[in-house]
Design an enzyme around this catalytic site. Structure first.
Site, PDB file in Angstrom:
ATOM      1  CE  LYS A 167      42.483  44.385  47.922  1.00 55.42           C
ATOM      2  NZ  LYS A 167      42.210  44.191  46.496  1.00 55.42           N
TER       3      LYS A 167
ATOM      4  CB  ALA B  65      39.449  30.368  51.669  1.00 54.20           C
ATOM      5  CB  THR B  66      39.559  35.765  51.495  1.00 57.61           C
ATOM      6  OG1 THR B  66      39.731  35.143  50.231  1.00 57.61           O
ATOM      7  CG2 THR B  66      40.451  36.969  51.590  1.00 57.61           C
TER       8      THR B  66
ATOM      9  CD  GLU C 240      27.695  40.321  55.472  1.00 61.92           C
ATOM     10  OE1 GLU C 240      27.067  39.353  54.993  1.00 61.92           O
ATOM     11  OE2 GLU C 240      27.411  40.834  56.559  1.00 61.92           O
TER      12      GLU C 240
ATOM     13  CB  CYS D 295      27.197  36.140  47.729  1.00 61.47           C
ATOM     14  SG  CYS D 295      26.366  37.710  48.054  1.00 61.47           S
TER      15      CYS D 295
ATOM     16  CD  GLU E 118      30.628  31.189  46.827  1.00 59.38           C
ATOM     17  OE1 GLU E 118      31.792  31.334  47.227  1.00 59.38           O
ATOM     18  OE2 GLU E 118      29.735  32.055  46.979  1.00 59.38           O
TER      19      GLU E 118
HETATM   20  P1  NDP Z   1      38.125  37.086  47.575  1.00 65.88           P
HETATM   21  O1  NDP Z   1      37.949  36.578  48.944  1.00 65.88           O
HETATM   22  O2  NDP Z   1      39.130  36.480  46.708  1.00 65.88           O
HETATM   23  O3  NDP Z   1      38.465  38.653  47.590  1.00 65.88           O
HETATM   24  C1  NDP Z   1      37.638  39.613  48.211  1.00 65.88           C
HETATM   25  C2  NDP Z   1      38.467  40.854  48.479  1.00 65.88           C
HETATM   26  O4  NDP Z   1      39.463  40.548  49.429  1.00 65.88           O
HETATM   27  C3  NDP Z   1      39.221  41.365  47.256  1.00 65.88           C
HETATM   28  O5  NDP Z   1      39.332  42.766  47.299  1.00 65.88           O
HETATM   29  C4  NDP Z   1      40.573  40.703  47.435  1.00 65.88           C
HETATM   30  O6  NDP Z   1      41.574  41.357  46.709  1.00 65.88           O
HETATM   31  C5  NDP Z   1      40.747  40.845  48.926  1.00 65.88           C
HETATM   32  N1  NDP Z   1      41.705  39.930  49.546  1.00 65.88           N
HETATM   33  C6  NDP Z   1      42.170  38.734  49.087  1.00 65.88           C
HETATM   34  N2  NDP Z   1      43.059  38.204  49.972  1.00 65.88           N
HETATM   35  C7  NDP Z   1      43.147  39.080  51.006  1.00 65.88           C
HETATM   36  C8  NDP Z   1      43.893  39.104  52.231  1.00 65.88           C
HETATM   37  N3  NDP Z   1      44.745  38.132  52.565  1.00 65.88           N
HETATM   38  N4  NDP Z   1      43.734  40.155  53.066  1.00 65.88           N
HETATM   39  C9  NDP Z   1      42.880  41.144  52.759  1.00 65.88           C
HETATM   40  N5  NDP Z   1      42.161  41.195  51.605  1.00 65.88           N
HETATM   41  C10 NDP Z   1      42.285  40.167  50.744  1.00 65.88           C
HETATM   42  O7  NDP Z   1      36.670  37.040  46.919  1.00 65.88           O
HETATM   43  P2  NDP Z   1      36.277  37.359  45.419  1.00 65.88           P
HETATM   44  O8  NDP Z   1      36.721  38.742  45.078  1.00 65.88           O
HETATM   45  O9  NDP Z   1      36.703  36.227  44.559  1.00 65.88           O
HETATM   46  O10 NDP Z   1      34.691  37.419  45.523  1.00 65.88           O
HETATM   47  C11 NDP Z   1      33.872  36.329  45.397  1.00 65.88           C
HETATM   48  C12 NDP Z   1      33.442  35.833  46.757  1.00 65.88           C
HETATM   49  O11 NDP Z   1      32.770  36.869  47.454  1.00 65.88           O
HETATM   50  C13 NDP Z   1      32.465  34.689  46.674  1.00 65.88           C
HETATM   51  O12 NDP Z   1      32.807  33.710  47.603  1.00 65.88           O
HETATM   52  C14 NDP Z   1      31.150  35.326  47.055  1.00 65.88           C
HETATM   53  O13 NDP Z   1      30.208  34.430  47.594  1.00 65.88           O
HETATM   54  C15 NDP Z   1      31.582  36.342  48.049  1.00 65.88           C
HETATM   55  N6  NDP Z   1      30.581  37.375  48.192  1.00 65.88           N
HETATM   56  C16 NDP Z   1      29.854  37.430  49.362  1.00 65.88           C
HETATM   57  C17 NDP Z   1      28.845  38.360  49.510  1.00 65.88           C
HETATM   58  C18 NDP Z   1      28.086  38.472  50.782  1.00 65.88           C
HETATM   59  O14 NDP Z   1      27.443  39.507  50.997  1.00 65.88           O
HETATM   60  N7  NDP Z   1      28.083  37.488  51.655  1.00 65.88           N
HETATM   61  C19 NDP Z   1      28.505  39.293  48.421  1.00 65.88           C
HETATM   62  C20 NDP Z   1      29.331  39.144  47.258  1.00 65.88           C
HETATM   63  C21 NDP Z   1      30.328  38.219  47.159  1.00 65.88           C
HETATM   64  P3  NDP Z   1      41.957  40.821  45.231  1.00 65.88           P
HETATM   65  O15 NDP Z   1      40.712  40.788  44.428  1.00 65.88           O
HETATM   66  O16 NDP Z   1      42.902  41.826  44.763  1.00 65.88           O
HETATM   67  O17 NDP Z   1      42.528  39.453  45.443  1.00 65.88           O
END
Ligand code: NDP
Length: 480
Positions: free
Chosen positions: A174, A230-231, A249, A283, A384
């Site tokens: 997804k 948090a997710t 990650e 990130c 963040e």
């Molecule tokens: P989110 O945690 O909001 O979402 C990440 C993915 O998880 C999306 O596809 C989201 O879907 C999905 N998701 C949300 N809730 C759930 C759930 N309960 N169960 C399963 N999947 C879920 O992050 P963001 O998309 O806002 O991305 C930004 C974040 O990602 C920042 O904190 C950044 O630091 C981190 N990041 C970390 C990296 C690393 O390598 N450590 C690299 C890049 C980013 P939907 O979008 O549809 O809500």
């Protein structure tokens, strides 16, 4: 208006419920497509398709898997312009950046793991004196889930899918609901490359329902997730009773530590990039800048001057350095931190305001913002923000900056600017982060382990680490 569809069993399908979500162009604020609001039923269909493909795919020779993956890599390159335009339109990032970085890196993810799987050796151990030999099989897990964020959409999506399928798994994946377009186009490419039906299945929809359904499916035995902390914690809680393998990650609040003995010009140019590349939505961005006090005032003047000259504009303009933020709620969140900074006594040295671009008045543009903070413990220095907002403050000793750099919940990366080798060795050992860059930033070698400590995640991606994650080790002991 172009409707995006799920990609299940090699076919493009509408969601079972026929429920759809608006997809916005962040550069204009307009809805330009609709995506499936996939339910548990869609995830179940994707799972069944992956399961039925697994037996054949897991027994496909490494040469054949590798050949198909190299073809996918090649087709991503052939479609560079189309994919980059889709990425830029979906995400708001400058088109030149998508062409130069995001899409080429997606292609190299497939190329890298197509080659890596042919080099992935298993171990053997002779039990001397016991007439026995042990060898370790590395077997694919089965059906795995890959969930990725919106900031580097195709790049991070393929960073998970490529090692998963190289190792012989089948995938239910997804992308983020706000940047689904390039994942959608990847389905077409996989069909053209001859990837067998069901090896990759892509379901679009909301994190809390579609993503949650992937994590809740008891037969999807491993989840590779990149996203917010948090997710990640929520996913870990959901997955724990089912004993799923997890790679998380997560977020970062990375220090960029600048000593007076560094190569100043190189540091300045790179620091502008590490602060504001991709609108600060990486990130790994160095969002907390610590500068040795003897060069602090000079750095402040030079840095702010450079930042004021960064061109904010429509992503399709070649001279745009900072495009649009990904969504309206995200813009609101980032801007709320500018108010928090003011309340905490911070000084806005430049930026701080939303920008209106002529012809795109509803787009989500924000001036690159530099905040001088009074304390490393204030909220803007601890939480963040994930946008074009950085903090700066001075330090007077190595011990002081080390303590400040480590005094956060996160531990993804750290950047160090110094020409003192002994200091480099001391600090690299003591900085609490999974990735340290010295006199550079975001230099990536795909063979190296990638990931964070503390609240920045669990596990490592990259190279053989990723192939280990996507396989189960099984030891066979033979007495002779
Ligand atoms: P989110 O945690 O909001 O979402 C990440 C993915 O998880 C999306 O596809 C989201 O879907 C999905 N998701 C949300 N809730 C759930 C759930 N309960 N169960 C399963 N999947 C879920 O992050 P963001 O998309 O806002 O991305 C930004 C974040 O990602 C920042 O904190 C950044 O630091 C981190 N990041 C970390 C990296 C690393 O390598 N450590 C690299 C890049 C980013 P939907 O979008 O549809 O809500």
């Amino acid at each position: 208006m172009e409707n995006i569809q799920n990609y299940i069993n090699g076919q493009f399908t509408n969601p079972v419920s026929d429920d759809w979500i608006d997809n916005y162009n962040p550069a204009s604020g307009e809805v330009y497509s609709q995506i499936p609001n996939s339910s548990k039923d869609d995830v179940e269909n994707a799972y069944k398709s992956a399961k039925s493909a697994f037996k054949q795919w897991s027994q496909t020779t490494l040469e054949e898997r590798s050949r198909i993956m190299l073809k996918i890599s090649e087709l991503i390159e052939t479609n560079l312009d189309r994919l980059a335009e889709a990425e830029s339109k979906d995400n708001g990032k400058p088109l030149w950046l998508a062409k130069a970085v995001d899409i080429p890196r997606a292609s190299s993810n497939f190329r890298f793991f197509a080659n890596a799987i042919t080099q992935f050796a298993s171990e053997s151990h002779e039990s001397v004196g016991q007439n026995a030999i042990n060898y370790t099989l590395r077997q694919p897990i089965g059906v795995v889930g890959c969930i990725s964020p919106w900031n580097l959409p195709l790049y991070l999506f393929t960073w998970k899918i490529a090692p998963a399928i190289a190792a012989g798994n089948c995938v239910v994946a997804k992308p983020s609901e706000v940047t689904p377009m390039t994942a959608y186009l990847l389905g077409e490419i996989c069909n053209e490359a001859g990837l067998p039906k069901g090896v990759l299945n892509i379901v679009h929809g909301l994190g809390g329902s579609t993503g949650q359904a992937i994590v809740e499916n008891p037969d999807i035995k491993a989840i590779s997730f990149t996203g917010g902390t948090a997710t990640g914690a929520h996913i870990a809680r959901t997955a724990a009773p089912m004993f799923k393998k997890l790679s998380l990650e997560l977020g970062g609040k990375n220090p960029n530590i600048i000593f007076a003995d560094c190569d100043y010009d190189d540091m300045l140019t790179t620091t502008v990039r590490s602060s504001f590349a991709n609108q600060g939505q990486i990130c790994l961005c160095g969002s907390r800048i610590f500068v040795e006090d003897s060069i602090y005032e000079k750095f402040k003047t030079d840095f702010v001057d450079r930042v004021k000259h960064l061109k904010v504009g429509h992503p399709s303009n070649a001279d745009t350095k900072v495009g649009a933020l990904v969504s309206k709620p995200h813009l609101k969140k980032v801007m709320s931190y500018i108010d928090i900074a003011k309340d905490e006594g911070g000084t806005i040295l430049c930026g701080g305001n939303r920008i209106t671009i002529e012809g795109y008045e509803d787009g989500y543009y924000l001036q690159p913002t530099v905040i001088e903070v009074l304390s490393d413990e204030c909220r803007v220095n601890q939480e963040e923000i994930f946008g074009p907002v950085v903090t700066i403050m001075s330090f007077s000793s190595e011990q002081e900056v080390l303590a400040m750099a480590n005094k956060v919940d996160y531990g993804l990366s750290a950047t160090l600017w110094t020409n003192d080798l002994k200091r480099t060795m001391r600090m690299s050992t003591q900085l609490q982060a999974g990735i340290i860059w010295v006199n550079t930033w975001l230099m990536r070698d795909l063979r190296t382990p990638f990931g964070g400590v503390k609240n920045s995640g669990v596990g490592r991606e990259g190279g053989f680490e990723a192939l280990r994650f996507f396989t189960e080790a099984k030891n066979v002991c033979i007495k002779y």
